[in-house]
Design a protein around this motif. Sequence first.
Motif, mmCIF file in Angstrom:
data_model
loop_
_atom_site.group_PDB
_atom_site.id
_atom_site.type_symbol
_atom_site.label_atom_id
_atom_site.label_comp_id
_atom_site.label_asym_id
_atom_site.label_seq_id
_atom_site.Cartn_x
_atom_site.Cartn_y
_atom_site.Cartn_z
ATOM 1 N N GLY A 153 68.180 54.810 17.812
ATOM 2 C CA GLY A 153 67.435 55.936 17.995
ATOM 3 C C GLY A 153 67.908 57.165 17.853
ATOM 4 O O GLY A 153 67.501 58.304 17.325
ATOM 5 N N PHE A 154 69.245 57.225 18.553
ATOM 6 C CA PHE A 154 69.893 58.583 18.528
ATOM 7 C C PHE A 154 70.165 59.023 17.247
ATOM 8 O O PHE A 154 70.060 59.942 16.734
ATOM 9 N N GLU A 155 70.585 58.061 16.186
ATOM 10 C CA GLU A 155 71.080 58.350 14.793
ATOM 11 C C GLU A 155 69.846 58.903 14.357
ATOM 12 O O GLU A 155 69.795 59.868 13.142
ATOM 13 N N GLN A 156 68.760 58.022 14.567
ATOM 14 C CA GLN A 156 67.328 58.865 13.683
ATOM 15 C C GLN A 156 66.854 59.939 14.141
ATOM 16 O O GLN A 156 66.571 60.861 13.259
ATOM 17 N N TRP A 157 67.127 60.195 15.617
ATOM 18 C CA TRP A 157 66.739 61.470 16.103
ATOM 19 C C TRP A 157 67.679 62.489 15.523
ATOM 20 O O TRP A 157 67.104 63.768 15.224
ATOM 21 N N MET A 158 68.948 62.412 15.400
ATOM 22 C CA MET A 158 69.762 63.342 15.026
ATOM 23 C C MET A 158 69.527 63.683 13.588
ATOM 24 O O MET A 158 69.707 64.951 13.027
ATOM 25 N N LEU A 162 68.227 67.447 12.420
ATOM 26 C CA LEU A 162 69.304 68.366 11.453
ATOM 27 C C LEU A 162 68.416 68.409 9.968
ATOM 28 O O LEU A 162 69.162 68.955 9.147
ATOM 29 N N GLY A 163 67.135 67.805 9.878
ATOM 30 C CA GLY A 163 66.556 67.699 8.612
ATOM 31 C C GLY A 163 67.221 67.154 7.488
ATOM 32 O O GLY A 163 67.083 67.288 6.371
ATOM 33 N N LEU A 164 67.892 65.856 7.939
ATOM 34 C CA LEU A 164 68.437 64.904 7.211
ATOM 35 C C LEU A 164 67.649 63.809 6.916
ATOM 36 O O LEU A 164 68.089 62.645 6.586
#
Length: 182
Positions: A153-158, A162-164
Amino acid sequence: MSIDPSSIPSFGMPPQQPGGGQPNPAPPVVVPDQELVKQLLDQMQLKHVVDEEGDLTAPWEGFRVYYMFRGDEGELFAVRSFYDRAYPIEQKGEILDLIDEWNRDTLWPKVYTHTHEDGVVRLIGESQMIVGMGVNLEYFVATTANWTNAAVGFEQWMAERLGLQKEVDGEGGESDSGSDES
């Protein structure tokens, strides 16, 4: 020792007691080890390997999650995520603001930066518990599953922050609207 699939948390209502009678006896207290974590990852249908240092690793595209036992007698269990995305040192302030927000708003993983000698900033997430005296099996299973889900979830949230998201979803995805308008 094996993991009963019914012991993987549902995060919903407490399970019904068979026949409405007495509650089930307390689940066993175990001293977790790498074999138990492997069984849990198998139950969660996650690919995993043991790396050259002997740590259990579940790889995802863009990051890896390590399941490690540390301490003189393996009494500390840690789930540590290493995120591959590199950030330039000039962006570190923005990254720190974002991970401060994450760390304030979530329980785990606690995320921090690591700046390499060449000025590249990478992120690491970490969750830990002491298990040397034993831990309730259901608690260990639920916590490890939650920590794993939170690392993903953190990877997706980040990426979203960041608009990535295009990078995460893959370039050239479908447009947001289903219309033929330009």
